[in-house]
Design a protein around this motif. Structure first.
Motif, PDB file in Angstrom:
ATOM      1  N   LYS A  19       0.841  -1.186   0.000  1.00 23.46           N
ATOM      2  CA  LYS A  19       0.000   0.000   0.000  1.00 23.46           C
ATOM      3  C   LYS A  19       0.884   1.247   0.000  1.00 23.46           C
ATOM      4  O   LYS A  19       1.771   1.364   0.847  1.00 23.46           O
ATOM      5  N   PRO A  20       0.663   2.158  -0.935  1.00 20.06           N
ATOM      6  CA  PRO A  20       1.466   3.386  -0.964  1.00 20.06           C
ATOM      7  C   PRO A  20       1.238   4.204   0.298  1.00 20.06           C
ATOM      8  O   PRO A  20       0.108   4.314   0.772  1.00 20.06           O
ATOM      9  N   ARG A  21       2.316   4.771   0.824  1.00 20.05           N
ATOM     10  CA  ARG A  21       2.205   5.497   2.079  1.00 20.05           C
ATOM     11  C   ARG A  21       2.150   7.007   1.882  1.00 20.05           C
ATOM     12  O   ARG A  21       1.712   7.716   2.761  1.00 20.05           O
ATOM     13  N   PRO A  23       1.377  10.580  -0.767  1.00 20.89           N
ATOM     14  CA  PRO A  23       0.545  11.017  -1.901  1.00 20.89           C
ATOM     15  C   PRO A  23       1.216  10.795  -3.253  1.00 20.89           C
ATOM     16  O   PRO A  23       0.548  10.441  -4.218  1.00 20.89           O
ATOM     17  N   GLU A  26       0.819   7.231  -4.211  1.00 21.14           N
ATOM     18  CA  GLU A  26      -0.572   6.981  -4.590  1.00 21.14           C
ATOM     19  C   GLU A  26      -0.839   7.471  -6.010  1.00 21.14           C
ATOM     20  O   GLU A  26      -1.497   6.786  -6.800  1.00 21.14           O
ATOM     21  N   ARG A  27      -0.330   8.663  -6.331  1.00 23.27           N
ATOM     22  CA  ARG A  27      -0.500   9.194  -7.696  1.00 23.27           C
ATOM     23  C   ARG A  27       0.179   8.298  -8.714  1.00 23.27           C
ATOM     24  O   ARG A  27      -0.384   8.010  -9.776  1.00 23.27           O
ATOM     25  N   ALA A  29       0.849   5.110  -8.458  1.00 19.70           N
ATOM     26  CA  ALA A  29       0.105   3.855  -8.568  1.00 19.70           C
ATOM     27  C   ALA A  29      -1.140   4.046  -9.424  1.00 19.70           C
ATOM     28  O   ALA A  29      -1.469   3.196 -10.253  1.00 19.70           O
ATOM     29  N   ALA A  30      -1.825   5.162  -9.246  1.00 23.06           N
ATOM     30  CA  ALA A  30      -3.024   5.432 -10.049  1.00 23.06           C
ATOM     31  C   ALA A  30      -2.662   5.605 -11.516  1.00 23.06           C
ATOM     32  O   ALA A  30      -3.364   5.115 -12.407  1.00 23.06           O
TER      33      ALA A  30
END
Length: 54
Positions: A19-21, A23, A26-27, A29-30
């Motif tokens: 799980k990305p920790r 931001p 997360e970007r 990964a998206a």
């Protein structure tokens, strides 16, 4: 060496990717998911056009 393993996703969840920790992760990964989806759609379109006669 443990830092390198952790940065490379060495501590992955049993069911999938870590799980990305942050931001930024997360970007990224998206964006990777969107890129994969787009490439799959392009491959489907390519194979469909190759299957058509003529």
């Amino acid at each position: 060496m443990a830092e390198k393993d952790a940065a490379a996703g060495g501590a992955e969840a049993p069911g999938g990717a870590a799980k990305p920790r942050d931001p930024r992760a997360e970007r990224l990964a998206a964006q990777l998911r969107a890129n994969l989806k787009r490439r799959k759609e392009q491959a489907k379109a390519r194979s469909a056009s190759e299957d058509e006669p003529g």
